[in-house]
Design a protein around this motif. Structure first.
Motif, PDB file in Angstrom:
ATOM      1  N   THR A 194      -3.791   0.834  -2.786  1.00  0.00           N
ATOM      2  CA  THR A 194      -3.652  -0.685  -2.465  1.00  0.00           C
ATOM      3  C   THR A 194      -3.324  -1.527  -3.697  1.00  0.00           C
ATOM      4  O   THR A 194      -4.065  -1.379  -4.543  1.00  0.00           O
ATOM      5  CB  THR A 194      -4.283  -1.218  -1.467  1.00  0.00           C
ATOM      6  OG1 THR A 194      -5.608  -1.105  -2.055  1.00  0.00           O
ATOM      7  CG2 THR A 194      -4.547  -0.277  -0.073  1.00  0.00           C
ATOM      8  N   ALA A 231      -7.996   0.741  -5.156  1.00  0.00           N
ATOM      9  CA  ALA A 231      -7.202  -0.592  -5.850  1.00  0.00           C
ATOM     10  C   ALA A 231      -6.415   0.258  -6.978  1.00  0.00           C
ATOM     11  O   ALA A 231      -6.976   0.906  -7.859  1.00  0.00           O
ATOM     12  CB  ALA A 231      -8.167  -1.399  -6.339  1.00  0.00           C
ATOM     13  N   SER A 262       0.899  -1.163   0.140  1.00  0.00           N
ATOM     14  CA  SER A 262      -0.177  -0.141   0.070  1.00  0.00           C
ATOM     15  C   SER A 262       0.790   1.366  -0.054  1.00  0.00           C
ATOM     16  O   SER A 262       2.014   1.275   0.164  1.00  0.00           O
ATOM     17  CB  SER A 262      -0.941   0.112   1.343  1.00  0.00           C
ATOM     18  OG  SER A 262      -0.195  -0.127   2.429  1.00  0.00           O
ATOM     19  N   ARG A 276      -6.003  -4.508   1.318  1.00  0.00           N
ATOM     20  CA  ARG A 276      -7.197  -3.204   1.183  1.00  0.00           C
ATOM     21  C   ARG A 276      -8.139  -3.819   2.428  1.00  0.00           C
ATOM     22  O   ARG A 276      -8.593  -2.980   3.001  1.00  0.00           O
ATOM     23  CB  ARG A 276      -7.572  -3.465  -0.112  1.00  0.00           C
ATOM     24  CG  ARG A 276      -8.807  -2.281  -0.230  1.00  0.00           C
ATOM     25  CD  ARG A 276      -9.463  -2.199  -1.559  1.00  0.00           C
ATOM     26  NE  ARG A 276     -10.554  -1.175  -1.750  1.00  0.00           N
ATOM     27  CZ  ARG A 276     -11.588  -1.478  -1.183  1.00  0.00           C
ATOM     28  NH1 ARG A 276     -11.970  -2.363  -0.620  1.00  0.00           N
ATOM     29  NH2 ARG A 276     -12.629  -0.324  -1.342  1.00  0.00           N
ATOM     30  N   ASN A 277      -8.467  -4.951   2.177  1.00  0.00           N
ATOM     31  CA  ASN A 277      -9.528  -5.446   3.353  1.00  0.00           C
ATOM     32  C   ASN A 277      -8.883  -5.275   4.895  1.00  0.00           C
ATOM     33  O   ASN A 277      -9.763  -4.862   5.765  1.00  0.00           O
ATOM     34  CB  ASN A 277      -9.899  -6.991   3.217  1.00  0.00           C
ATOM     35  CG  ASN A 277     -11.066  -7.060   1.990  1.00  0.00           C
ATOM     36  OD1 ASN A 277     -11.600  -5.991   1.746  1.00  0.00           O
ATOM     37  ND2 ASN A 277     -10.930  -8.259   1.529  1.00  0.00           N
ATOM     38  N   LEU A 325      -9.544   3.967   0.411  1.00  0.00           N
ATOM     39  CA  LEU A 325      -8.773   2.950  -0.230  1.00  0.00           C
ATOM     40  C   LEU A 325      -9.118   2.914  -1.731  1.00  0.00           C
ATOM     41  O   LEU A 325     -10.299   2.441  -1.922  1.00  0.00           O
ATOM     42  CB  LEU A 325      -9.032   1.740   0.618  1.00  0.00           C
ATOM     43  CG  LEU A 325      -8.699   1.886   2.237  1.00  0.00           C
ATOM     44  CD1 LEU A 325      -9.160   0.620   2.982  1.00  0.00           C
ATOM     45  CD2 LEU A 325      -7.159   2.181   2.390  1.00  0.00           C
ATOM     46  N   SER A 383      -5.531  -7.129  -2.780  1.00  0.00           N
ATOM     47  CA  SER A 383      -7.342  -7.000  -2.046  1.00  0.00           C
ATOM     48  C   SER A 383      -7.224  -7.408  -0.784  1.00  0.00           C
ATOM     49  O   SER A 383      -8.059  -6.903   0.260  1.00  0.00           O
ATOM     50  CB  SER A 383      -8.252  -7.969  -2.892  1.00  0.00           C
ATOM     51  OG  SER A 383      -7.799  -9.074  -2.851  1.00  0.00           O
TER      52      SER A 383
END
Length: 129
Positions: free
Chosen positions: A92, A128, A76, A98-99, A126, A95
Motif C-alpha cells: 500500500t 507500506a 494498493s 492501508r487502514n 499489509l 496510510s
C-alpha cells in the motif's frame, strides 16, 4: 587408467596447499556439489517461479479493483502469496488506504477465497511500500 583425476578431501587439499606454500583456491566455507544438467535446473526454476503460466496471484491482480474498490485499488497492489499460499502480501502506498484495507480484511479474504486457486488464503499482510 581412470578418466577423472582423484579428488582429495578438503582437509587433504588444505594440507597439500600449506605444504606447497600456496593459498587455497577455494573459500573455506564453499561446498563442492555435483554438477546438474541445465535442463533439470531450468525445469525446477520454471516450476518454482511459475514462468510461462498463470498463478493465483495473476487472477487476484486482474480482479483487485473488484475486491477492494477502485479507489483503494489505485493505492494498493497484491504482490505475492507466501507461506504455502495462506498469506497474501499487499503493498500500500497510502496510510489511509492501508487502514481501510485493514478494517475490511476479513471480507476481502472471504472474497479472495472464492477466486480459483485462492481457497487457501487465510489472511492479508499489509505492507507500506
Amino acid at each position: 587408467m581412470p578418466n577423472e583425476p582423484h579428488h582429495f578431501s578438503r582437509v587433504a587439499e588444505e594440507l597439500i596447499a600449506d605444504l606447497r606454500g600456496i593459498p587455497g583456491s577455494e573459500p573455506k566455507r564453499q561446498r563442492l556439489r555435483p554438477t546438474k544438467p541445465i535442463l533439470e535446473v531450468m525445469d525446477q526454476l520454471i516450476a518454482k517461479h511459475r514462468i510461462g503460466g498463470s498463478g493465483p496471484e495473476d487472477g487476484i491482480r486482474e480482479r483487485w479493483a473488484e475486491l477492494v474498490g477502485t479507489a483503494n485499488a489505485s493505492y494498493s497492489h497484491p504482490a505475492r502469496l507466501e507461506r504455502d499460499g495462506t498469506v497474501l502480501i499487499v503493498l500500500t502506498t497510502h496510510s489511509v488506504v492501508r487502514n481501510e484495507l485493514f478494517l475490511h480484511r476479513l471480507s476481502i479474504v472471504e472474497k479472495l477465497k472464492k477466486l480459483p486457486g485462492c481457497s487457501g488464503i487465510k489472511r492479508l499482510h499489509l505492507v507500506a511500500g
